[in-house]
Design an enzyme around this catalytic site. Structure first.
Site, PDB file in Angstrom:
ATOM      1  N   HIS A 129       0.863  -1.178   0.000  1.00 11.05           N
ATOM      2  CA  HIS A 129       0.000   0.000   0.000  1.00 11.05           C
ATOM      3  C   HIS A 129       0.903   1.233   0.000  1.00 11.05           C
ATOM      4  O   HIS A 129       2.028   1.192   0.484  1.00 11.05           O
ATOM      5  CB  HIS A 129      -0.857  -0.051   1.272  1.00 11.05           C
ATOM      6  CG  HIS A 129      -1.938   0.975   1.355  1.00 11.05           C
ATOM      7  ND1 HIS A 129      -1.685   2.280   1.727  1.00 11.05           N
ATOM      8  CD2 HIS A 129      -3.277   0.897   1.152  1.00 11.05           C
ATOM      9  CE1 HIS A 129      -2.827   2.951   1.749  1.00 11.05           C
ATOM     10  NE2 HIS A 129      -3.804   2.149   1.401  1.00 11.05           N
ATOM     11  N   ASP A 206       2.768  -4.715   8.062  1.00 10.90           N
ATOM     12  CA  ASP A 206       1.517  -3.977   7.941  1.00 10.90           C
ATOM     13  C   ASP A 206       0.390  -5.005   8.026  1.00 10.90           C
ATOM     14  O   ASP A 206       0.136  -5.745   7.087  1.00 10.90           O
ATOM     15  CB  ASP A 206       1.507  -3.239   6.602  1.00 10.90           C
ATOM     16  CG  ASP A 206       0.163  -2.590   6.288  1.00 10.90           C
ATOM     17  OD1 ASP A 206      -0.790  -2.755   7.076  1.00 10.90           O
ATOM     18  OD2 ASP A 206       0.077  -1.917   5.249  1.00 10.90           O
ATOM     19  N   GLN A 209      -4.697  -5.454   6.614  1.00  5.90           N
ATOM     20  CA  GLN A 209      -5.588  -6.341   5.867  1.00  5.90           C
ATOM     21  C   GLN A 209      -5.622  -7.761   6.424  1.00  5.90           C
ATOM     22  O   GLN A 209      -6.555  -8.513   6.153  1.00  5.90           O
ATOM     23  CB  GLN A 209      -5.161  -6.383   4.399  1.00  5.90           C
ATOM     24  CG  GLN A 209      -5.334  -5.074   3.667  1.00  5.90           C
ATOM     25  CD  GLN A 209      -6.787  -4.638   3.560  1.00  5.90           C
ATOM     26  OE1 GLN A 209      -7.692  -5.462   3.486  1.00  5.90           O
ATOM     27  NE2 GLN A 209      -7.019  -3.335   3.558  1.00  5.90           N
ATOM     28  N   LYS A 232     -10.925  -1.694  10.176  1.00  2.90           N
ATOM     29  CA  LYS A 232     -10.944  -2.911   9.360  1.00  2.90           C
ATOM     30  C   LYS A 232     -11.489  -4.097  10.157  1.00  2.90           C
ATOM     31  O   LYS A 232     -11.709  -5.174   9.598  1.00  2.90           O
ATOM     32  CB  LYS A 232      -9.530  -3.275   8.895  1.00  2.90           C
ATOM     33  CG  LYS A 232      -8.710  -2.159   8.291  1.00  2.90           C
ATOM     34  CD  LYS A 232      -9.058  -1.857   6.877  1.00  2.90           C
ATOM     35  CE  LYS A 232      -8.019  -0.919   6.266  1.00  2.90           C
ATOM     36  NZ  LYS A 232      -8.395  -0.463   4.917  1.00  2.90           N
ATOM     37  N   CYS A 370      -4.667   2.303  -3.748  1.00  6.11           N
ATOM     38  CA  CYS A 370      -3.441   2.807  -3.095  1.00  6.11           C
ATOM     39  C   CYS A 370      -2.306   1.790  -3.214  1.00  6.11           C
ATOM     40  O   CYS A 370      -1.495   1.634  -2.302  1.00  6.11           O
ATOM     41  CB  CYS A 370      -3.700   3.157  -1.626  1.00  6.11           C
ATOM     42  SG  CYS A 370      -4.771   4.586  -1.400  1.00  6.11           S
TER      43      CYS A 370
END
Length: 412
Positions: A129, A206, A209, A232, A370
């Site tokens: 991202h 990260d 997700q 999320k 993104c």
């Protein structure tokens, strides 16, 4: 809408009753919400927590001696403990509240700008991202460090042989997403961490997700930093978490100056507070942190193994149905992926498809998500991305498929 039984025995009909937004209509059609990778919906239990905070004990935390402040402080710190337990951090002060994943990544990047030297190397992946690319570019521009990129394969996985070749004694930092937001690919993060540690490099994952689908154990992974966003995971926007190993958090300088993050202040010298307050300057999103804890309670009450199994059932079902549409190509076909499908149909623009199916009540994301380097790799302007959550159904997928077919016919 009558919901059929599921292969996994997941009681989605009961779960859906917890989400008031799922009963609304869009453009006269029942809402089919397939934009969960951008933000998930919020159950009534979390909404009630937010209302309860502002109705009963809204107050600033940590510094007040009055009852409301103490109640708010207790609830906020209890949420930190819930997050520590969920991700299996060794210590609660390794959990830093942030405004979200992007804030957390920038916090780490800012800290490392004081530690990294000219000529040393930072590695990111081609699947990132923008929020896990731009901060490291800024870091390299500021310090003279060199940014290197793990290339991707056509199926949306990382080229791990090339990653091995990139590693050297110059490598100081490795940053990859646990799961690709654009393609749903689950990266081999355990292997990445082990190889990076083998050359003495720190690793940030990260997890924005991954966290809605995978219950990451930061100690088992042995990761140095892990980031997530509450929105999320059935929580509110504007709040997230940075997990960092104590040894690393102590090395990094504060990201922002202000109240709460200090121990003493004079015009001659300021000393900083202990962890976690060193990185939590100013009044935080108190309600957001408390609500994040409530969201984790909700999802853990259902069970992440059940969630993952059911979402995989939805992914398989939608994949088969979509591939029946002539000219449709799915991008990201790794065997290990979460419930995300990015696709295009021939030379039809993804924006046009998304606009038409929105008129039919179906919400998806279109564009480069993104993750422009991913789209550049495939030489496309973007994709249509359908992302599923545990409150979605096969019946909704059927509606989505018919809407996509209608869009194709209108645009062809």
């Amino acid at each position: 809408m009558k919901v059929a039984s599921t292969e996994t025995g997941f009681d989605v009909e009961t779960v859906r009753k917890d989400f008031p937004i799922l009963s609304r209509k869009v453009n006269g059609y029942p809402l089919v919400y397939f934009d969960n990778a951008a933000t998930s919906q919020t159950p009534q239990q979390v909404i009630d927590t937010i209302v309860d905070y502002y109705s009963r004990y809204n107050a600033n935390i940590h510094r007040g001696v009055h009852s409301l402040s103490q109640e708010a402080t207790d609830a906020y710190e209890q949420a930190r403990l819930k997050i520590r337990k969920h991700f299996n951090a060794a210590k609660s002060h390794e959990i830093i509240f942030t405004a979200g994943t992007t804030h957390a990544i920038n916090l780490v990047a800012s800290g490392f700008s004081a530690l990294i030297k000219e000529g040393e190397e930072v590695i990111v992946s081609a699947l990132e991202h923008h929020s896990n690319i731009v901060p490291w570019q800024m870091l390299c521009e500021k310090t003279g460090a060199v940014l290197k990129v793990i290339p991707m394969n056509d199926n949306g996985t990382l080229n791990m042989n090339e990653f091995q070749n990139l590693l050297s004694e110059k490598t100081k930092l490795v940053f990859v997403n646990h799961v690709s937001n654009a393609l749903g690919t689950v990266n081999p993060v355990k292997e990445i961490i082990e190889k990076a540690h083998g050359v003495g490099a720190a690793v940030l994952l990260d997890g924005a997700q991954a966290a809605p689908h995978i219950k990451a154990d930061v100690q088992e992974l042995d990761v140095d930093f892990y980031t997530v966003s509450a929105h999320k995971m059935c929580g509110p926007t504007g709040v997230g978490v940075l997990y960092g190993k104590e040894e690393w958090l102590k090395k990094l300088p504060p990201y922002q100056g202000g109240g709460e993050m200090i121990s003493t202040v004079t015009f001659e010298k300021t000393t900083y507070a202990d962890l976690p307050h060193k990185f939590e300057a100013g009044t935080p999103n108190i309600c957001g942190g408390i609500a994040f804890g409530a969201a984790l309670d909700y999802m853990n009450g259902i069970g992440f193994e059940k969630i993952a199994a059911y979402e995989h059932e939805l992914l398989d079902y939608a994949t088969v149905k979509l591939l029946e549409i002539e000219g449709l190509r799915i991008y990201g076909t790794s065997e290990e992926k979460t419930a995300v499908i990015s696709f295009n149909i021939g030379d039809l623009h993804p924006y046009d498809i998304g606009t038409i199916i929105d008129k039919l009540g179906v919400a998806v994301r279109t564009g480069h998500h993104c993750a422009q380097p991913v789209m550049d790799y495939y030489k496309i302007p973007g994709t249509v991305r359908a992302s599923f959550a545990f409150y979605n159904t096969k019946e909704e997928i059927d509606i989505f498929i018919e809407a996509v077919k209608r869009a194709k016919n209108m645009l062809s």
